[in-house]
Design a protein around this motif. Structure first.
Motif, PDB file in Angstrom:
ATOM      1  N   ALA A  10       2.386   2.699  39.035  1.00  0.00           N
ATOM      2  CA  ALA A  10       1.510   1.261  40.435  1.00  0.00           C
ATOM      3  C   ALA A  10       1.921   0.206  39.608  1.00  0.00           C
ATOM      4  CB  ALA A  10       0.059   1.737  40.286  1.00  0.00           C
ATOM      5  N   ILE A  11       3.250  -0.518  40.134  1.00  0.00           N
ATOM      6  CA  ILE A  11       3.653  -1.563  39.516  1.00  0.00           C
ATOM      7  C   ILE A  11       3.359  -2.504  41.399  1.00  0.00           C
ATOM      8  CG2 ILE A  11       5.739  -2.568  40.080  1.00  0.00           C
ATOM      9  CD1 ILE A  11       7.090   0.347  39.364  1.00  0.00           C
ATOM     10  N   ASP A  12       3.074  -3.291  40.646  1.00  0.00           N
ATOM     11  CA  ASP A  12       2.413  -4.757  41.657  1.00  0.00           C
ATOM     12  C   ASP A  12       3.322  -6.161  40.376  1.00  0.00           C
ATOM     13  OD1 ASP A  12       0.605  -3.770  43.212  1.00  0.00           O
ATOM     14  OD2 ASP A  12      -1.154  -4.238  41.509  1.00  0.00           O
ATOM     15  N   GLY A  13       3.345  -6.771  41.588  1.00  0.00           N
ATOM     16  CA  GLY A  13       3.889  -8.697  41.028  1.00  0.00           C
ATOM     17  C   GLY A  13       4.081  -8.930  42.631  1.00  0.00           C
ATOM     18  N   PRO A  14       4.895 -10.491  42.449  1.00  0.00           N
ATOM     19  CA  PRO A  14       5.086 -11.167  43.789  1.00  0.00           C
ATOM     20  C   PRO A  14       6.382 -10.770  44.385  1.00  0.00           C
ATOM     21  CG  PRO A  14       5.473 -12.236  41.310  1.00  0.00           C
ATOM     22  CD  PRO A  14       4.681 -10.814  40.524  1.00  0.00           C
ATOM     23  N   ALA A  15       6.451 -11.735  44.573  1.00  0.00           N
ATOM     24  CA  ALA A  15       7.573 -11.375  46.092  1.00  0.00           C
ATOM     25  C   ALA A  15       9.300 -12.114  44.636  1.00  0.00           C
ATOM     26  CB  ALA A  15       7.830 -12.099  47.138  1.00  0.00           C
ATOM     27  N   GLY A  16       9.500 -11.344  44.684  1.00  0.00           N
ATOM     28  CA  GLY A  16      11.412 -11.270  43.992  1.00  0.00           C
ATOM     29  C   GLY A  16      10.965 -10.939  42.939  1.00  0.00           C
ATOM     30  N   SER A  17      10.035 -10.133  42.264  1.00  0.00           N
ATOM     31  CA  SER A  17       9.558 -10.222  40.418  1.00  0.00           C
ATOM     32  C   SER A  17      10.742  -8.791  40.268  1.00  0.00           C
ATOM     33  CB  SER A  17       8.262  -9.865  40.225  1.00  0.00           C
ATOM     34  OG  SER A  17       7.768  -8.827  41.438  1.00  0.00           O
ATOM     35  N   GLY A  18      11.267  -8.018  41.437  1.00  0.00           N
ATOM     36  CA  GLY A  18      12.064  -6.708  41.348  1.00  0.00           C
ATOM     37  C   GLY A  18      10.995  -5.453  41.266  1.00  0.00           C
ATOM     38  N   LYS A  19      10.065  -6.211  41.832  1.00  0.00           N
ATOM     39  CA  LYS A  19       9.891  -4.499  42.120  1.00  0.00           C
ATOM     40  C   LYS A  19      10.496  -3.135  42.970  1.00  0.00           C
ATOM     41  CE  LYS A  19       6.018  -5.622  45.167  1.00  0.00           C
ATOM     42  NZ  LYS A  19       6.229  -6.872  45.164  1.00  0.00           N
ATOM     43  N   SER A  20      10.141  -3.901  44.255  1.00  0.00           N
ATOM     44  CA  SER A  20      11.149  -2.577  44.826  1.00  0.00           C
ATOM     45  C   SER A  20      12.244  -2.284  44.203  1.00  0.00           C
ATOM     46  CB  SER A  20      12.205  -3.133  46.672  1.00  0.00           C
ATOM     47  OG  SER A  20      10.727  -3.746  46.822  1.00  0.00           O
ATOM     48  N   THR A  21      13.043  -2.928  43.395  1.00  0.00           N
ATOM     49  CA  THR A  21      14.362  -2.344  43.078  1.00  0.00           C
ATOM     50  C   THR A  21      14.004  -1.306  41.884  1.00  0.00           C
ATOM     51  OG1 THR A  21      15.664  -4.775  43.579  1.00  0.00           O
ATOM     52  CG2 THR A  21      16.555  -2.616  42.574  1.00  0.00           C
ATOM     53  N   VAL A  22      13.159  -2.089  41.279  1.00  0.00           N
ATOM     54  CA  VAL A  22      12.696  -0.940  39.616  1.00  0.00           C
ATOM     55  C   VAL A  22      11.962   0.380  40.645  1.00  0.00           C
ATOM     56  CG1 VAL A  22      11.140  -1.129  38.348  1.00  0.00           C
ATOM     57  CG2 VAL A  22      12.774  -2.926  38.658  1.00  0.00           C
ATOM     58  N   ALA A  23      10.905  -0.229  41.829  1.00  0.00           N
ATOM     59  CA  ALA A  23      10.345   1.045  42.091  1.00  0.00           C
ATOM     60  C   ALA A  23      11.653   2.688  42.687  1.00  0.00           C
ATOM     61  CB  ALA A  23       9.379   0.983  42.192  1.00  0.00           C
ATOM     62  N   LYS A  24      12.193   1.794  43.163  1.00  0.00           N
ATOM     63  CA  LYS A  24      13.330   2.355  43.665  1.00  0.00           C
ATOM     64  C   LYS A  24      14.023   3.738  42.718  1.00  0.00           C
ATOM     65  CE  LYS A  24      14.619   0.384  48.143  1.00  0.00           C
ATOM     66  NZ  LYS A  24      15.004  -0.769  48.290  1.00  0.00           N
ATOM     67  N   LEU A  25      14.081   3.067  41.956  1.00  0.00           N
ATOM     68  CA  LEU A  25      15.159   3.744  41.251  1.00  0.00           C
ATOM     69  C   LEU A  25      14.391   4.025  39.963  1.00  0.00           C
ATOM     70  CD1 LEU A  25      17.799   0.611  39.831  1.00  0.00           C
ATOM     71  CD2 LEU A  25      18.415   2.775  41.217  1.00  0.00           C
ATOM     72  N   LEU A  26      13.152   3.982  39.325  1.00  0.00           N
ATOM     73  CA  LEU A  26      12.183   4.754  38.869  1.00  0.00           C
ATOM     74  C   LEU A  26      11.987   6.262  39.634  1.00  0.00           C
ATOM     75  CD1 LEU A  26       9.531   3.043  37.486  1.00  0.00           C
ATOM     76  CD2 LEU A  26      10.468   4.356  36.529  1.00  0.00           C
ATOM     77  N   ALA A  27      11.726   5.682  41.132  1.00  0.00           N
ATOM     78  CA  ALA A  27      11.233   7.441  41.717  1.00  0.00           C
ATOM     79  C   ALA A  27      12.499   7.980  41.726  1.00  0.00           C
ATOM     80  CB  ALA A  27      11.488   7.250  42.668  1.00  0.00           C
ATOM     81  N   LYS A  28      13.719   7.933  41.599  1.00  0.00           N
ATOM     82  CA  LYS A  28      15.264   8.795  42.128  1.00  0.00           C
ATOM     83  C   LYS A  28      14.624   9.599  40.377  1.00  0.00           C
ATOM     84  CE  LYS A  28      18.992   8.324  43.408  1.00  0.00           C
ATOM     85  NZ  LYS A  28      20.853   7.228  43.991  1.00  0.00           N
ATOM     86  N   ARG A  29      14.907   8.597  39.293  1.00  0.00           N
ATOM     87  CA  ARG A  29      14.967   9.357  37.742  1.00  0.00           C
ATOM     88  C   ARG A  29      13.766   9.866  37.691  1.00  0.00           C
ATOM     89  NH1 ARG A  29      17.004   4.864  34.363  1.00  0.00           N
ATOM     90  NH2 ARG A  29      15.822   5.868  32.444  1.00  0.00           N
ATOM     91  N   LEU A  30      13.044   9.955  38.344  1.00  0.00           N
ATOM     92  CA  LEU A  30      11.927  10.682  37.860  1.00  0.00           C
ATOM     93  C   LEU A  30      11.550  11.910  38.695  1.00  0.00           C
ATOM     94  CD1 LEU A  30       9.155   8.750  36.901  1.00  0.00           C
ATOM     95  CD2 LEU A  30      10.378   9.452  34.771  1.00  0.00           C
ATOM     96  N   GLY A  31      12.188  12.087  39.539  1.00  0.00           N
ATOM     97  CA  GLY A  31      12.294  12.482  41.334  1.00  0.00           C
ATOM     98  C   GLY A  31      11.011  12.611  41.817  1.00  0.00           C
ATOM     99  N   TYR A  32      10.406  11.331  42.216  1.00  0.00           N
ATOM    100  CA  TYR A  32       9.021  11.195  42.308  1.00  0.00           C
ATOM    101  C   TYR A  32       8.725  10.706  43.716  1.00  0.00           C
ATOM    102  CZ  TYR A  32       6.030  11.734  38.180  1.00  0.00           C
ATOM    103  OH  TYR A  32       5.783  12.822  37.539  1.00  0.00           O
TER     104      TYR A  32
END
Ligand code: DC
Length: 232
Positions: A10-32
């Motif tokens: 679970a990743i939270d944070g304000p707009a522009g903190s990098g959430k979406s970019t990080v979450a997308k890459l993480l999902a790809k790396r873990l196959g999630y």
């Protein structure tokens, strides 16, 4: 492990903190599966504006959220398409106007209840990277990995401005900064599910970090948690 398809990050944070970019890459790396909860609030705002409805009307917005079908459809290349009542609105919901309106509709209790229910169902199976404003505090408070991403307001405004420029959307840096400031204020002071770091979340300040450094750090954390759960 209590969830059949793996853990929930679970990743939270304000707009522009990098959430979406990080979450997308993480999902790809873990196959999630990557779940962008902000896109769901954007869908409700988009539909309301298109229908000419008053986004400040809590009752109307809550009905609208309940009656709206939102699907996040993973693609073979790892990206996710956003389907609103079957229509692909992936790009259409990314305008500054919808950013503003989604922040307003997300403050209504009925809208949050309707979308939170859908998000909880998505998390139940596990194997999910979910990002938003209340994922670690409200949607999946028992997520195995909880991350709170931050960055200075100026850095976040710079990132947002560059992103808009790249997409050829006319934007003025000072205006982007002002809008972010107002959105931060609204998202973190609303009475229901305000943006807040859960006491047991790990805070990562991304101001001076590259995306890869942030992703590596969370992958390491996730693998450690997975290993310790497997040993239980
Ligand atoms: O992350 P985003 O910019 O796409 O989110 C759009 C708006 O939706 C944001 O202003 C706050 C709201 N939001 C929310 O209240 N709760 C979430 N879990 C995700 C987004």
């Amino acid at each position: 492990m209590k969830r059949p398809k793996g853990i929930v990050i679970a990743i939270d944070g304000p707009a522009g903190s990098g959430k979406s970019t990080v979450a997308k890459l993480l999902a790809k790396r873990l196959g999630y599966l990557y779940v962008d909860t902000g896109a769901m609030y954007r869908c409700v705002a988009f539909k309301a504006l298109r229908l000419g409805m008053d986004i400040n009307d809590e009752v109307m917005m809550s009905h609208l959220a309940q009656m709206t079908d939102i699907a996040l459809q993973p693609q073979n290349d790892g990206s996710v398409r956003v389907l609103l009542d079957g229509e692909d609105v992936t790009e259409a919901i990314r305008t500054p106007e919808i950013s503003e309106a989604s922040s307003v509709v997300s403050a209504h209790r009925g809208v949050r209840e309707a979308l939170t229910e859908k998000q909880k169902l998505m998390a139940d199976q596990g194997g999910v990277v979910m990002e938003g404003r209340d994922v670690q505090t409200v949607v999946v408070p028992d997520a195995e990995v909880k991350i709170f991403l931050t960055a200075t307001l100026e850095e976040r405004a710079k990132r947002r401005w560059l992103e808009l420029k790249q997409r050829e959307i006319e934007a003025n840096y000072e205006q982007v900064l002002q809008e972010l400031k107002e959105r931060d204020e609204r998202d973190s002071t609303r009475s229901i599910a305000p943006l807040r770091k859960a006491p047991d979340a790990i805070e990562i300040d991304t101001t001076n970090m590259t995306i890869d450094e942030v992703v590596d750090k969370i992958v390491e954390l996730a693998l450690t948690v997975k290993k310790s759960l497997a040993e239980c």
